[in-house]
Design a protein around this motif. Structure first.
Motif, mmCIF file in Angstrom:
data_model
loop_
_atom_site.group_PDB
_atom_site.id
_atom_site.type_symbol
_atom_site.label_atom_id
_atom_site.label_comp_id
_atom_site.label_asym_id
_atom_site.label_seq_id
_atom_site.Cartn_x
_atom_site.Cartn_y
_atom_site.Cartn_z
ATOM 1 N N LYS A 75 53.904 32.407 41.398
ATOM 2 C CA LYS A 75 53.300 33.394 40.502
ATOM 3 C C LYS A 75 51.972 33.899 41.057
ATOM 4 N N SER A 76 51.172 32.989 41.645
ATOM 5 C CA SER A 76 49.881 33.423 42.183
ATOM 6 C C SER A 76 50.077 34.354 43.369
ATOM 7 N N SER A 77 51.107 34.091 44.195
ATOM 8 C CA SER A 77 51.351 35.005 45.311
ATOM 9 C C SER A 77 51.836 36.356 44.790
ATOM 10 N N ASP A 78 52.645 36.348 43.730
ATOM 11 C CA ASP A 78 53.085 37.615 43.129
ATOM 12 C C ASP A 78 51.900 38.386 42.562
ATOM 13 N N ALA B 105 48.801 38.125 43.552
ATOM 14 C CA ALA B 105 47.997 38.599 44.680
ATOM 15 C C ALA B 105 48.615 39.842 45.304
ATOM 16 N N LYS B 106 49.951 39.857 45.456
ATOM 17 C CA LYS B 106 50.626 41.029 46.012
ATOM 18 C C LYS B 106 50.437 42.240 45.096
ATOM 19 N N MET B 107 50.566 42.019 43.780
ATOM 20 C CA MET B 107 50.412 43.109 42.827
ATOM 21 C C MET B 107 48.986 43.662 42.881
ATOM 22 N N LYS C 10 46.963 43.517 45.442
ATOM 23 C CA LYS C 10 46.800 44.216 46.715
ATOM 24 C C LYS C 10 47.435 45.601 46.641
ATOM 25 N N ASN C 11 48.636 45.690 46.068
ATOM 26 C CA ASN C 11 49.302 46.984 45.931
ATOM 27 C C ASN C 11 48.508 47.923 45.043
ATOM 28 N N THR C 12 47.972 47.382 43.947
ATOM 29 C CA THR C 12 47.178 48.198 43.033
ATOM 30 C C THR C 12 45.931 48.715 43.739
ATOM 31 N N THR C 13 45.287 47.833 44.513
ATOM 32 C CA THR C 13 44.085 48.232 45.246
ATOM 33 C C THR C 13 44.426 49.299 46.275
ATOM 34 N N THR C 14 45.533 49.101 46.985
ATOM 35 C CA THR C 14 45.953 50.085 47.984
ATOM 36 C C THR C 14 46.266 51.416 47.319
#
Length: 142
Positions: A71-74, A76-78, A80-84
């Motif tokens: 869940k924490s990796s998910d 973090a990915k979310m 990162k995607n939001t920031t991008t």
């Protein structure tokens, strides 16, 4: 002094219990054997139960940790995607503003010069010739 008598009383009770227990074991050896077997069996079952509980708890903890990592990796990915995506939107907005600014730049002087056929020289552009007005005839200013 009362502590000494309390200690002697406790020692006497323990000694008496030991002597009586020993005599009971000598008189009834079958009962003692049954009690030992029963206690050994209960102790073995309790040990197995505790071992299973510890193993099960360890597995549950591992499962919880793995779920938390996933869940924490998910997350973090979310993030990162939001920031991008946010950075991309800002860059797009910046590009729109810059392109709007470039399209809004108009050189009014070039258009006027082309229309009139007059070409202004930059050094003489703001110099005006003095014009003198003469009063009309018959006015009081003469």
């Amino acid at each position: 002094m009362s502590k000494l008598w309390a200690f002697i009383g406790i020692a006497a009770a323990v000694g008496t219990g030991y002597v009586l227990g020993k005599k009971l074991m000598e008189q009834n050896p079958e009962t003692v054997t049954q009690v030992k077997e029963n206690c050994t069996e209960k102790f073995r079952k309790a040990s197995e139960y505790c071992a299973d509980a510890v193993k099960t708890s360890g597995e549950k903890i591992s499962e919880i940790v793995q779920t938390g990592k996933a869940k924490s990796s998910d997350i973090a990915k979310m993030a990162k995607n939001t920031t991008t995506n946010f950075k991309d939107e800002l860059n797009n907005l910046k590009d729109k503003i810059v392109s709007a600014g470039k399209s809004a730049e108009v050189d009014f002087y070039d258009e006027d010069e082309e229309a009139s056929g007059f070409t202004a020289e930059p050094e003489n552009e703001f110099i005006e010739e003095e014009q003198f007005e003469e009063p009309e005839e018959g006015s009081e200013a003469l």
